[in-house]
Write a protein that holds these residues in place. Structure first.
Motif, mmCIF file in Angstrom:
data_model
loop_
_atom_site.group_PDB
_atom_site.id
_atom_site.type_symbol
_atom_site.label_atom_id
_atom_site.label_comp_id
_atom_site.label_asym_id
_atom_site.label_seq_id
_atom_site.Cartn_x
_atom_site.Cartn_y
_atom_site.Cartn_z
ATOM 1 N N ASN A 1 -3.026 -0.309 18.225
ATOM 2 C CA ASN A 1 -3.354 -1.393 17.301
ATOM 3 C C ASN A 1 -4.649 -2.103 17.687
ATOM 4 O O ASN A 1 -5.371 -2.619 16.818
ATOM 5 N N GLN B 1 -7.752 -2.434 14.974
ATOM 6 C CA GLN B 1 -8.450 -3.643 14.539
ATOM 7 C C GLN B 1 -9.958 -3.455 14.553
ATOM 8 O O GLN B 1 -10.670 -3.969 13.679
ATOM 9 N N LEU C 1 -10.736 -1.508 11.363
ATOM 10 C CA LEU C 1 -10.605 -2.326 10.163
ATOM 11 C C LEU C 1 -11.799 -3.254 9.972
ATOM 12 O O LEU C 1 -12.142 -3.618 8.833
ATOM 13 N N GLN D 1 -6.056 4.458 0.908
ATOM 14 C CA GLN D 1 -5.017 3.949 0.015
ATOM 15 C C GLN D 1 -4.243 5.061 -0.659
ATOM 16 O O GLN D 1 -3.044 4.938 -0.905
ATOM 17 N N LEU E 1 -1.574 6.172 1.671
ATOM 18 C CA LEU E 1 -0.554 5.135 1.813
ATOM 19 C C LEU E 1 0.369 5.106 0.603
ATOM 20 O O LEU E 1 1.575 4.907 0.737
ATOM 21 N N GLU E 2 -0.193 5.324 -0.594
ATOM 22 C CA GLU E 2 0.632 5.360 -1.797
ATOM 23 C C GLU E 2 1.579 6.555 -1.778
ATOM 24 O O GLU E 2 2.732 6.450 -2.199
ATOM 25 N N ASP F 1 3.712 3.253 1.735
ATOM 26 C CA ASP F 1 3.416 2.223 2.741
ATOM 27 C C ASP F 1 2.113 1.535 2.337
ATOM 28 O O ASP F 1 1.027 1.990 2.674
ATOM 29 N N GLN F 2 2.214 0.452 1.609
ATOM 30 C CA GLN F 2 1.030 -0.186 1.031
ATOM 31 C C GLN F 2 0.090 -0.783 2.079
ATOM 32 O O GLN F 2 -1.118 -0.837 1.881
ATOM 33 N N THR F 3 0.628 -1.235 3.206
ATOM 34 C CA THR F 3 -0.206 -1.888 4.224
ATOM 35 C C THR F 3 -0.669 -0.943 5.322
ATOM 36 O O THR F 3 -1.679 -1.196 5.974
ATOM 37 N N GLY F 4 0.063 0.131 5.546
ATOM 38 C CA GLY F 4 -0.273 1.038 6.637
ATOM 39 C C GLY F 4 0.363 0.659 7.950
ATOM 40 O O GLY F 4 0.248 1.381 8.949
ATOM 41 N N ASP F 5 1.064 -0.466 7.980
ATOM 42 C CA ASP F 5 1.680 -0.915 9.241
ATOM 43 C C ASP F 5 2.761 0.051 9.718
ATOM 44 O O ASP F 5 2.978 0.203 10.928
#
Length: 384
Positions: free
Chosen positions: A23, A27, A30, A60, A63-64, A68-72
């Protein structure tokens, strides 16, 4: 490999890192607007992996696909875990650590790109949750993002094109099955020295039966194409299991794949089943042909049936053993071993019809001690 790496299932991967460590790098990614804009601009599924093959960020579109919309939910996972690969949980440490992973084309592409620091591409079949297969071209490319050595992995969806190819192969595969039996019966009828006069009416009846099956196969292809358009409905009927098994036996009794081999059908009495008999016969025929192809001269293939009040199970057993690399891909649309392409198409067809159209289940077991057994379990009710 350096000291920080390990060898998993014959595949070189660095030691898995904690989610917290991943993570931290995530960051940094991102905050890099250029990298994030480039990821967003890729029209295919794309993900950025760290040096251990763990997910940092995904675009995206991917993710769709994963819901998982956020990717978390995918941070720190490897590709097999991200796609819910049916073998990801088989190893001691997840994706890359099971005996199946050695044959995973997607994992090979990623590790080769990492080790050789060059772009690597390959078409592969991703086996998802033991139900679905995603046909993709995987392109992995080393990418340096500031001080981070990452790998950009792009998955180009080939499912539509592959589906059309496979449906065509299934059609010709099944047509040749029936034609092989038809030719065998016709050859016996042609040669008086092979057939006593008293047996001729029986073989003539088989010839007519196989001809009708051939017509049904062509009609079944029409139905399958309709199914691809969402217009197919299984034609469920009550049928005698013994009669269906006898039809399958007739198809392969004089087929070239049965030459020198024994096909034994266990008695089933007056058992009645409720399903689409044309599809069931097609599925069972594919499995019988595969089994006959898999055994040596003099060996036996056994077809049997078990049942309860709510289900009927067809079993096709033989003494052969399926290699690991073939087992992993048996129900996929494509199969890596050229020698097993026909077998792969037959099992894919069987799974497609059993699970999508008949609300059934299909599976197999294969070992050196027990041999190989495929089974199909169907409900004794009308599919929804």
């Amino acid at each position: 490999m350096n000291g920080s790496g390990q060898q998993y299932a014959g595949i070189a991967l660095k030691q898995r890192r904690s989610v917290d460590a991943v993570n931290v790098d995530r960051q940094l990614i991102l905050q890099n607007c250029l990298v994030m804009d480039l990821l967003a601009a890729i029209p295919d599924y794309a993900v950025l992996l760290d040096g251990a093959g763990q997910v940092l960020v995904a675009n995206q579109r991917l993710l769709e696909l994963l819901g998982d919309q956020t990717g978390d939910g995918i941070i720190g996972k490897r590709t097999g875990e991200m796609f819910h690969c049916s073998f990801a949980e088989s190893g001691a440490d997840g994706c890359g650590t099971s005996r199946w992973c050695l044959h995973c084309g997607a994992l090979q592409v990623v590790t080769m790109a990492m080790e050789q620091q060059r772009q690597v591409a390959r078409e592969v079949s991703l086996v998802l949750d033991r139900q679905n297969v995603l046909e993709v071209e995987v392109v992995a490319s080393p990418v340096q993002v500031q001080e981070l050595a990452t790998t950009l992995c792009v998955f180009r969806d080939l499912s539509a094109a592959k589906r059309h190819q496979v449906l065509e192969k299934i059609f010709f595969h099944d047509i040749m099955n029936t034609l092989g039996g038809l030719r065998g019966v016709a050859e016996v009828l042609r040669r008086d020295d092979l057939l006593p006069p008293a047996d001729r009416p029986r073989y003539q009846a088989w010839l007519l039966d196989l001809t009708e099956q051939l017509i049904e196969e062509i009609d079944q292809q029409r139905k399958l194409l309709a199914a691809e358009r969402g217009e197919f409905v299984a034609e469920v009927a009550v049928f005698a299991v013994a009669h269906l098994l006898e039809q399958v036996r007739h198809t392969y009794l004089n087929h070239t794949v049965a030459e020198g081999r024994i096909l034994r059908v266990e008695p089933v009495g007056d058992l009645i089943a409720v399903s689409d008999p044309t599809i069931v016969r097609r599925i069972l025929g594919n499995l019988v042909k595969n089994a006959l192809e898999a055994v040596d001269i003099g060996q036996e293939v056994v077809v049997s049936v078990t049942h309860t009040a709510t289900e009927v199970t067809f079993l096709v057993a033989n003494p052969g053993v399926i290699p690991d690399e073939i087992q992993r891909q048996l129900f996929t649309r494509t199969i890596s071993s050229k020698a097993a392409i026909g077998r792969g198409i037959g099992t894919y067809s069987a799974k497609l019809f059993t699970e999508r159209y008949l609300d059934g289940r299909i599976g197999f077991s294969s070992s050196a001690t027990a041999g190989t057994c495929f089974w199909i379990t169907l409900p004794q009710t009308c599919p929804a």
